[in-house]
Design a protein around this motif. Sequence first.
Motif, short mmCIF file in Angstrom:
data_model
loop_
_atom_site.label_atom_id
_atom_site.label_comp_id
_atom_site.label_asym_id
_atom_site.label_seq_id
_atom_site.Cartn_x
_atom_site.Cartn_y
_atom_site.Cartn_z
N LEU A 145 2.30 -20.36 -20.17
CA LEU A 145 2.29 -19.43 -20.14
C LEU A 145 2.38 -18.74 -21.07
O LEU A 145 2.49 -17.97 -21.69
N LEU A 177 3.96 -15.12 -11.70
CA LEU A 177 2.33 -14.36 -12.33
C LEU A 177 1.99 -13.45 -12.29
O LEU A 177 1.93 -12.12 -13.15
N GLN A 181 2.26 -10.35 -14.76
CA GLN A 181 0.93 -9.83 -15.17
C GLN A 181 0.54 -8.01 -15.52
O GLN A 181 0.62 -7.22 -16.27
#
Lengths: 353, 300
Positions: A145, A177, A181
Amino acid sequence: MTAAVELKAITKKFGDVVAVDNVDLAIEDGEFFAMLGPSGCGKTTTLRMIAGLEFPTQGSLSIFGEEVGTLAPNKRSVNTVFQNYALFPHLTVLENVGFGLKMQGVDKSETRSRSMEMIELVQLEGLEDRKPSQMSGGQQQRVALARALVNQPKVLLLDEPLGALDQKLRQEMQLELKKLQRDVGISFVFVTHDQEEALTMSDRIAVMHEGKLLQVATPEEIYETPANRFVADFIGRTNLLEGTVSDSETVILTNGTPIRAHSNFAAGTRVSISIRPERAKISQQNEDGNPLSSVNGTVETITYLGNARVYGVKFTWMSLEVREENRPGIELYEPGTPITVSWDHDAISVVAD
Amino acid sequence: MTVISEPSSESAEATPQFEKAAQRKESRRGFFLALPSYLYLIIFFVIPLAIVLVYSFATRNRFGGTDLSGWNFASYERIAEPIVRTILFRSLWLAFLTTIICLLIAYPFAYFLATRRPAIRNVMLVFVMIPFWTNFLVRNFAWRVILGNDGPLTKTTEFLGLGTHELLFSQKAVVLGLVYGYLPFMILPLYAAIERIDGQLIEASRDLYGSGWQSFRNVLLPLSMPGVIAGSILVFIPSLGAYVTPEILGGAKTTLLGSYIVTQFLTARNWPFGAALSFVLMAVMLVGTVIYFRKGGRTL
Ligand SMILES: Nc1ncnc2c1ncn2[C@@H]1O[C@H](COP(=O)(O)OP(=O)(O)OP(=O)(O)O)[C@@H](O)[C@H]1O
Ligand SMILES: [Mg+2]
């Protein structure tokens, strides 16, 4: 506003295999977008075309309005988190994260400081000198990531990034996540074949099947008003009762039972009524129920789930599923008990075959 | 309290004993499995090597025999002579050149091979190995015909109006022959190394803004380094001591170390000097190998 990623009539063939079949899709900037479908439906292929690792056979593909059809992957401002992470085994975590910046010619000290910042963001500080082989799956996932996000891509592509993690870690990473985001504010295109994951994480979901795009909608819309039988069946659990539309408020089941169900299909259309297990109720058979919103059957099986019980109910030749939350004082039904399964007429949906 | 702790402390003491016994058994089994190889190496490698070492300190007598007495370093001192130095450097240079050329030819080929479908790969691997089915000597003579005065090569260049190209009996011919002979030894380890690399790593590099060249430099090459090292050693060492190819394609002007050593044993009948040369050659190879492995070990 131009879409972050736009696919127009995209088709991809591998020899005779049509992996992606005439797909139109627009992904907005800043949204968490899931691509959902069973194995082999073309999710990875679609993602790879956006990344530039595969070129479409037909159609046009643009990123923020710029046509990128056959542009090389290193010329696109999107980055990918690969299914098996694809970390460079000969480089340390720090070198892995800094790889993209180094390739772009960013100077050494800036590469280092930006990489360190990213490593901190994914909570791997102190591990920057390790090799990928010395890290757990969850940690490798974070490196992958960080390695993608450090380049500040306009779109991040993730190919089943949580597939290799165990259940608990998976749920933790889902939340992380989602938070990540929101923090970085770019769109994430997230491939998964886990419908629960797609429902909990996404702003919008695209459901694919055999290369075709079946429905693109919010999780609620997909769950409440599935576009067709496949989507209804694939997203969550459901009971599908086959029948024929008689008028806009009635469907006649194949055994002749009329059911009250609203639809816009023409009379005579073959359809299925989708009844979610948790929307159905189970009760003693009696005469005063609404016959247009219930069927009679017999309890066949009981599955105890801890927080709920799932009854398998035999109705004609089919088996229906009814889920009952495990609240105190609820009535239990032994296998063999004749019962009635009922529902609210507006809690069910009619889907085309 | 004591009743409970007693058995556990007992078993804690017992474990290392079992462990040691198991380890001893394991290493004994390893020794027996390796025994045939040890014997083979001792009989056919260590003993002859010891004989060569002993001879290198002996003296050649007037009749071309060797006196196993009057031990001295005279043979080693002769290596400093200009003619020997020239031959040594020439051999090193040609072996180096051969290795580099093999590497340049084999790498793209091995990469191509490793990225094909398995069926195609196997066919191509057979092609790589086909030359081994013919005797090495015969193949070298074949090159002599190809490169010779009225061989196909000269005929072609003459036909094209490029004049005659006298290749035979030159260093070029030797390098050509060596590259031809040892190319498979470069291709195979490179292929094995590249084939193991996950193709997705190259894609990741391309995705992370690496150009084709950058992806090669930063991902493919470092990851295939074990193959590069193994292949280079497999080509460099036999090239350095090559005898057949330089003899057949090189002619008198391009004497290499291998031929020179053979001359010492068979023609000059100076066994001590030949033995000393052999030993120096081996030392050079050993040092080269160690350095190369060390260097490779760091980048892996
Ligand atoms: N390089 C290729 N060559 C030939 N066929 C391919 C290639 N890549 C994918 N396919 C085929 O295209 C179809 C779609 O594959 P894809 O990898 O996109 O599926 P997916 O939805 O990602 O599946 P999964 O959930 O299993 O990862 C499959 O039938 C697959 O066999
Ligand atoms: Mg996939």
